[in-house]
Design a protein around this motif. Sequence first.
Motif, mmCIF file in Angstrom:
data_model
loop_
_atom_site.group_PDB
_atom_site.id
_atom_site.type_symbol
_atom_site.label_atom_id
_atom_site.label_comp_id
_atom_site.label_asym_id
_atom_site.label_seq_id
_atom_site.Cartn_x
_atom_site.Cartn_y
_atom_site.Cartn_z
ATOM 1 N N GLN A 78 0.834 -1.187 0.000
ATOM 2 C CA GLN A 78 0.000 0.000 0.000
ATOM 3 C C GLN A 78 0.874 1.245 0.000
ATOM 4 N N GLY A 79 0.544 2.185 -0.821
ATOM 5 C CA GLY A 79 1.286 3.440 -0.834
ATOM 6 C C GLY A 79 2.715 3.243 -1.254
ATOM 7 N N LEU A 80 3.635 3.724 -0.439
ATOM 8 C CA LEU A 80 5.055 3.699 -0.771
ATOM 9 C C LEU A 80 5.802 2.548 -0.131
ATOM 10 N N GLN A 81 5.100 1.546 0.374
ATOM 11 C CA GLN A 81 5.822 0.485 1.075
ATOM 12 C C GLN A 81 5.232 -0.892 0.810
ATOM 13 N N THR A 82 6.093 -1.899 0.953
ATOM 14 C CA THR A 82 5.656 -3.287 0.986
ATOM 15 C C THR A 82 5.902 -3.746 2.409
ATOM 16 N N SER A 83 4.831 -3.897 3.167
ATOM 17 C CA SER A 83 4.932 -4.281 4.569
ATOM 18 C C SER A 83 4.846 -5.791 4.707
ATOM 19 N N VAL A 84 5.487 -6.320 5.750
ATOM 20 C CA VAL A 84 5.440 -7.746 6.035
ATOM 21 C C VAL A 84 5.219 -7.970 7.526
ATOM 22 N N ALA A 85 4.556 -9.072 7.832
ATOM 23 C CA ALA A 85 4.420 -9.544 9.208
ATOM 24 C C ALA A 85 4.371 -11.065 9.116
ATOM 25 N N PHE A 86 5.254 -11.738 9.878
ATOM 26 C CA PHE A 86 5.252 -13.197 9.844
ATOM 27 C C PHE A 86 5.673 -13.745 11.197
ATOM 28 N N SER A 87 5.276 -14.989 11.443
ATOM 29 C CA SER A 87 5.544 -15.642 12.726
ATOM 30 C C SER A 87 5.967 -17.082 12.500
ATOM 31 N N VAL A 88 6.717 -17.610 13.485
ATOM 32 C CA VAL A 88 7.070 -19.022 13.513
ATOM 33 C C VAL A 88 6.821 -19.562 14.914
ATOM 34 N N LEU A 89 6.458 -20.832 14.978
ATOM 35 C CA LEU A 89 6.301 -21.539 16.252
ATOM 36 C C LEU A 89 7.442 -22.532 16.325
ATOM 37 N N TRP A 90 8.306 -22.370 17.321
ATOM 38 C CA TRP A 90 9.491 -23.211 17.449
ATOM 39 C C TRP A 90 9.149 -24.540 18.098
ATOM 40 N N GLU A 91 10.001 -25.526 17.869
ATOM 41 C CA GLU A 91 9.826 -26.896 18.347
ATOM 42 C C GLU A 91 9.560 -26.961 19.860
ATOM 43 N N ALA A 92 10.232 -26.137 20.635
ATOM 44 C CA ALA A 92 10.100 -26.191 22.088
ATOM 45 C C ALA A 92 8.915 -25.388 22.613
ATOM 46 N N GLY A 93 8.092 -24.810 21.712
ATOM 47 C CA GLY A 93 6.907 -24.079 22.137
ATOM 48 C C GLY A 93 7.067 -22.572 22.141
ATOM 49 N N SER A 94 8.292 -22.074 21.979
ATOM 50 C CA SER A 94 8.491 -20.633 21.875
ATOM 51 C C SER A 94 7.958 -20.166 20.527
ATOM 52 N N CYS A 95 7.689 -18.872 20.417
ATOM 53 C CA CYS A 95 7.262 -18.332 19.134
ATOM 54 C C CYS A 95 7.945 -16.991 18.891
ATOM 55 N N SER A 96 8.156 -16.690 17.624
ATOM 56 C CA SER A 96 8.775 -15.431 17.212
ATOM 57 C C SER A 96 7.912 -14.785 16.145
ATOM 58 N N SER A 97 7.889 -13.462 16.163
ATOM 59 C CA SER A 97 7.182 -12.699 15.135
ATOM 60 C C SER A 97 8.058 -11.559 14.663
ATOM 61 N N TRP A 98 7.963 -11.259 13.378
ATOM 62 C CA TRP A 98 8.690 -10.153 12.765
ATOM 63 C C TRP A 98 7.680 -9.249 12.086
ATOM 64 N N VAL A 99 7.926 -7.959 12.105
ATOM 65 C CA VAL A 99 7.124 -7.000 11.359
ATOM 66 C C VAL A 99 8.092 -6.009 10.738
ATOM 67 N N GLY A 100 7.854 -5.646 9.492
ATOM 68 C CA GLY A 100 8.785 -4.724 8.860
ATOM 69 C C GLY A 100 8.380 -4.315 7.475
ATOM 70 N N GLN A 101 9.389 -3.901 6.736
ATOM 71 C CA GLN A 101 9.167 -3.359 5.411
ATOM 72 C C GLN A 101 10.241 -3.858 4.459
ATOM 73 N N CYS A 102 9.834 -4.151 3.229
ATOM 74 C CA CYS A 102 10.744 -4.564 2.171
ATOM 75 C C CYS A 102 11.097 -3.337 1.338
ATOM 76 N N PHE A 103 12.388 -3.177 1.058
ATOM 77 C CA PHE A 103 12.854 -2.052 0.255
ATOM 78 C C PHE A 103 13.578 -2.558 -0.988
ATOM 79 N N GLU A 104 13.216 -2.006 -2.133
ATOM 80 C CA GLU A 104 13.944 -2.235 -3.375
ATOM 81 C C GLU A 104 14.921 -1.070 -3.484
ATOM 82 N N LEU A 105 16.216 -1.373 -3.444
ATOM 83 C CA LEU A 105 17.240 -0.331 -3.475
ATOM 84 C C LEU A 105 17.504 0.118 -4.919
ATOM 85 N N PRO A 106 18.063 1.323 -5.091
ATOM 86 C CA PRO A 106 18.337 1.819 -6.449
ATOM 87 C C PRO A 106 19.209 0.883 -7.286
ATOM 88 N N ASP A 107 20.088 0.100 -6.639
ATOM 89 C CA ASP A 107 20.960 -0.818 -7.394
ATOM 90 C C ASP A 107 20.270 -2.157 -7.700
#
Length: 143
Positions: A78-107
């Motif tokens: 949307q707009g000027l960004q490609t946003s992402v949010a994703f999660s993983v559930l680890w084997e031992a029951g812990s979980c991690s989540s990431w939220v951020g933005q993807c950037f296409e660089l000039p190169d």
Amino acid sequence: MMSFVARCISVYAVILGLLLPQAIPCNVTGVWRNELGSVLAIEAVGSELRGLYQSAVATAPGVTGPEQAKLLGVTGNQGLQTSVAFSVLWEAGSCSSWVGQCFELPDGKRVLKTLWMLRSVASGPADNWKSTRLGEDTFVFIS
């Protein structure tokens, strides 16, 4: 016939459109590596993300486990960004989540700039205080 004010507004809108930064869609599908060596393999299907995450770090035995973890998430362009949010559930029951933005660089290179949260399993309410860690990752597209 268009009034003088309407013509001025139309010309202004065209000029403003030329001067504003244009959205550069960033394709998040592929294999990514962060600064610590963890590998993220994701595929975007519409706004859904699916894939695998292999952690290169673990602060305690069993937090992430030895195998790749299944990843689920969402993406939006949307707009000027490609946003992402994703999660993983680890084997031992812990979980991690990431939220951020993807950037296409000039190169032509792509980077994912993210913040993450790891929630480890607490043995009870008294241990809750030490069960959450926060940080940031920069993933670079590798293939």
